[in-house]
Design an enzyme around this catalytic site. Structure first.
Site, PDB file in Angstrom:
ATOM      1  N   HIS A 256     -13.796 -17.548 -63.502  1.00  7.80           N
ATOM      2  CA  HIS A 256     -14.029 -18.952 -63.136  1.00  7.80           C
ATOM      3  C   HIS A 256     -15.264 -19.050 -62.219  1.00  7.80           C
ATOM      4  O   HIS A 256     -16.127 -19.916 -62.405  1.00  7.80           O
ATOM      5  CB  HIS A 256     -12.831 -19.522 -62.368  1.00  7.80           C
ATOM      6  CG  HIS A 256     -11.569 -19.669 -63.174  1.00  7.80           C
ATOM      7  ND1 HIS A 256     -10.374 -19.139 -62.778  1.00  7.80           N
ATOM      8  CD2 HIS A 256     -11.328 -20.298 -64.349  1.00  7.80           C
ATOM      9  CE1 HIS A 256      -9.439 -19.448 -63.666  1.00  7.80           C
ATOM     10  NE2 HIS A 256      -9.990 -20.139 -64.637  1.00  7.80           N
TER      11      HIS A 256
ATOM     12  N   LYS B 145       2.434 -26.880 -67.068  1.00  5.23           N
ATOM     13  CA  LYS B 145       2.183 -25.430 -67.094  1.00  5.23           C
ATOM     14  C   LYS B 145       3.050 -24.676 -66.080  1.00  5.23           C
ATOM     15  O   LYS B 145       3.048 -23.455 -66.049  1.00  5.23           O
ATOM     16  CB  LYS B 145       0.701 -25.172 -66.811  1.00  5.23           C
ATOM     17  CG  LYS B 145      -0.021 -24.500 -67.973  1.00  5.23           C
ATOM     18  CD  LYS B 145      -1.442 -24.127 -67.609  1.00  5.23           C
ATOM     19  CE  LYS B 145      -1.988 -23.061 -68.553  1.00  5.23           C
ATOM     20  NZ  LYS B 145      -3.380 -22.711 -68.252  1.00  5.23           N
TER      21      LYS B 145
ATOM     22  N   ARG C  89     -14.694 -18.195 -73.465  1.00  3.59           N
ATOM     23  CA  ARG C  89     -14.684 -16.735 -73.303  1.00  3.59           C
ATOM     24  C   ARG C  89     -14.789 -16.017 -74.634  1.00  3.59           C
ATOM     25  O   ARG C  89     -15.368 -14.964 -74.747  1.00  3.59           O
ATOM     26  CB  ARG C  89     -13.398 -16.283 -72.595  1.00  3.59           C
ATOM     27  CG  ARG C  89     -13.318 -16.712 -71.150  1.00  3.59           C
ATOM     28  CD  ARG C  89     -11.917 -16.601 -70.640  1.00  3.59           C
ATOM     29  NE  ARG C  89     -11.026 -17.473 -71.396  1.00  3.59           N
ATOM     30  CZ  ARG C  89      -9.708 -17.442 -71.340  1.00  3.59           C
ATOM     31  NH1 ARG C  89      -9.113 -16.573 -70.558  1.00  3.59           N
ATOM     32  NH2 ARG C  89      -8.989 -18.280 -72.051  1.00  3.59           N
TER      33      ARG C  89
ATOM     34  N   SER D 102      -5.863 -16.072 -65.811  1.00  9.18           N
ATOM     35  CA  SER D 102      -5.055 -16.153 -64.582  1.00  9.18           C
ATOM     36  C   SER D 102      -3.654 -15.599 -64.796  1.00  9.18           C
ATOM     37  O   SER D 102      -3.112 -14.913 -63.917  1.00  9.18           O
ATOM     38  CB  SER D 102      -4.969 -17.606 -64.113  1.00  9.18           C
ATOM     39  OG  SER D 102      -6.254 -18.098 -63.860  1.00  9.18           O
TER      40      SER D 102
HETATM   41  N1  COA Z   1     -12.441 -17.039 -66.399  1.00  7.76           N
HETATM   42  C1  COA Z   1     -11.160 -16.688 -66.300  1.00  7.76           C
HETATM   43  N2  COA Z   1     -10.162 -17.330 -66.896  1.00  7.76           N
HETATM   44  C2  COA Z   1     -10.495 -18.380 -67.629  1.00  7.76           C
HETATM   45  C3  COA Z   1     -11.810 -18.808 -67.801  1.00  7.76           C
HETATM   46  C4  COA Z   1     -12.813 -18.074 -67.149  1.00  7.76           C
HETATM   47  N3  COA Z   1     -14.099 -18.381 -67.252  1.00  7.76           N
HETATM   48  N4  COA Z   1     -11.814 -19.883 -68.595  1.00  7.76           N
HETATM   49  C5  COA Z   1     -10.534 -20.120 -68.920  1.00  7.76           C
HETATM   50  N5  COA Z   1      -9.742 -19.201 -68.340  1.00  7.76           N
HETATM   51  C6  COA Z   1      -8.302 -19.039 -68.504  1.00  7.76           C
HETATM   52  C7  COA Z   1      -7.489 -19.539 -67.353  1.00  7.76           C
HETATM   53  O1  COA Z   1      -7.317 -18.530 -66.389  1.00  7.76           O
HETATM   54  C8  COA Z   1      -6.198 -19.902 -68.048  1.00  7.76           C
HETATM   55  O2  COA Z   1      -5.452 -18.732 -68.220  1.00  7.76           O
HETATM   56  P1  COA Z   1      -3.856 -18.768 -68.258  1.00  7.76           P
HETATM   57  O3  COA Z   1      -3.455 -19.801 -69.242  1.00  7.76           O
HETATM   58  O4  COA Z   1      -3.553 -17.391 -68.641  1.00  7.76           O
HETATM   59  O5  COA Z   1      -3.414 -19.104 -66.864  1.00  7.76           O
HETATM   60  C9  COA Z   1      -6.649 -20.376 -69.432  1.00  7.76           C
HETATM   61  O6  COA Z   1      -7.917 -19.815 -69.615  1.00  7.76           O
HETATM   62  C10 COA Z   1      -6.803 -21.853 -69.590  1.00  7.76           C
HETATM   63  O7  COA Z   1      -6.950 -22.389 -68.339  1.00  7.76           O
HETATM   64  P2  COA Z   1      -7.834 -23.581 -67.846  1.00  7.76           P
HETATM   65  O8  COA Z   1      -9.275 -23.384 -68.180  1.00  7.76           O
HETATM   66  O9  COA Z   1      -7.502 -23.756 -66.422  1.00  7.76           O
HETATM   67  O10 COA Z   1      -7.381 -24.746 -68.720  1.00  7.76           O
HETATM   68  P3  COA Z   1      -5.966 -25.369 -68.796  1.00  7.76           P
HETATM   69  O11 COA Z   1      -5.659 -25.372 -70.253  1.00  7.76           O
HETATM   70  O12 COA Z   1      -4.994 -24.762 -67.883  1.00  7.76           O
HETATM   71  O13 COA Z   1      -6.230 -26.808 -68.237  1.00  7.76           O
HETATM   72  C11 COA Z   1      -7.323 -28.937 -68.153  1.00  7.76           C
HETATM   73  C12 COA Z   1      -7.111 -27.635 -68.886  1.00  7.76           C
HETATM   74  C13 COA Z   1      -6.911 -28.898 -66.712  1.00  7.76           C
HETATM   75  C14 COA Z   1      -8.802 -29.234 -68.225  1.00  7.76           C
HETATM   76  C15 COA Z   1      -6.551 -30.003 -68.957  1.00  7.76           C
HETATM   77  O14 COA Z   1      -5.192 -29.637 -69.028  1.00  7.76           O
HETATM   78  C16 COA Z   1      -6.665 -31.376 -68.310  1.00  7.76           C
HETATM   79  O15 COA Z   1      -7.677 -32.024 -68.452  1.00  7.76           O
HETATM   80  N6  COA Z   1      -5.619 -31.805 -67.585  1.00  7.76           N
HETATM   81  C17 COA Z   1      -5.556 -33.114 -66.950  1.00  7.76           C
HETATM   82  C18 COA Z   1      -4.701 -34.075 -67.763  1.00  7.76           C
HETATM   83  C19 COA Z   1      -5.499 -34.660 -68.914  1.00  7.76           C
HETATM   84  O16 COA Z   1      -6.523 -35.293 -68.758  1.00  7.76           O
HETATM   85  N7  COA Z   1      -4.976 -34.433 -70.125  1.00  7.76           N
HETATM   86  C20 COA Z   1      -5.571 -34.926 -71.342  1.00  7.76           C
HETATM   87  C21 COA Z   1      -6.537 -33.939 -71.901  1.00  7.76           C
HETATM   88  S1  COA Z   1      -7.311 -34.568 -73.363  1.00  7.76           S
END
Ligand code: COA
Length: 163
Positions: free
Chosen positions: A18, A42, A91, A129
């Site tokens: 990140h 989540k 990624r 994560s």
């Molecule tokens: N380095 C390390 N890990 C990474 C990464 C990076 N560069 N990019 C993504 N990841 C990993 C994260 O660690 C996470 O791993 P895990 O699932 O094993 O914990 C996974 O990829 C996805 O995580 P993240 O990028 O945090 O996305 P998310 O799917 O958890 O959340 C949001 C995405 C928060 C952007 C989305 O849920 C959101 O917008 N939420 C708000 C509500 C909303 O608007 N909803 C409608 C959406 S259309």
């Protein structure tokens, strides 16, 4: 043109992958908000307050980055914060389908905000994560994947879980 961006995620916890994306974004935009989503679906291991605190401490040395927790829709938070760009990290090809869907939904909801994708350095492409949490819970070393600040927080959390 002064452009403000948001890098949203759950950050449960923030990893070096990140941070790599955030550093890249901070060089491209006037200001980057790291938006820590409450994301109750989540069931995050760290509370929203903890996730915001950890990310704030890890990113303290990057001047144009601030960390903010948010609950509810990302596009609503972005609009209220006068943000024009959503940054997401890619990624691997496996990330693409979900990210494409997310970007499409967000664009339909708010066409004036663009989603841009950045790729992390090769050594961070496999970090997630939940894997970091799993390794820490099972007593493995996570210092190659997260900052010393997050390492300490994970050790503390795991000590509580294992006792
Ligand atoms: N380095 C390390 N890990 C990474 C990464 C990076 N560069 N990019 C993504 N990841 C990993 C994260 O660690 C996470 O791993 P895990 O699932 O094993 O914990 C996974 O990829 C996805 O995580 P993240 O990028 O945090 O996305 P998310 O799917 O958890 O959340 C949001 C995405 C928060 C952007 C989305 O849920 C959101 O917008 N939420 C708000 C509500 C909303 O608007 N909803 C409608 C959406 S259309």
């Amino acid at each position: 043109m002064k452009i403000k961006a948001i890098y949203p995620g759950t950050f449960d916890p923030i990893t070096n992958g990140h941070t790599d994306i955030i550093k890249r974004a901070s060089k491209l935009f006037e200001h980057v908000t790291v938006g820590v989503a409450a994301n109750p679906l989540k069931v995050p291991a760290f509370s929203l307050e903890n996730r915001v605190e950890l990310a704030t401490r890890v990113l303290a040395n990057i001047n144009n980055v601030t960390v903010c927790g948010f609950d509810g829709l990302l596009i609503k938070f972005a609009k209220e914060s006068d943000i024009q760009i959503i940054i997401r990290g890619l990624r691997a090809v496996s990330d693409f389908e979900y990210e494409f869907q997310l970007a499409g939904m967000n664009r339909t909801l708010i066409p004036e905000i663009e989603t841009l994708f950045l790729t992390p350095a090769t050594e961070y492409t496999y970090i997630s994560s939940s894997l970091v949490r799993e390794i820490a819970t099972l007593g493995g070393p996570v210092d190659k994947f997260v900052s010393p600040i997050v390492c300490a927080a994970l050790l503390k959390k795991c000590a509580k879980i294992n006792n």
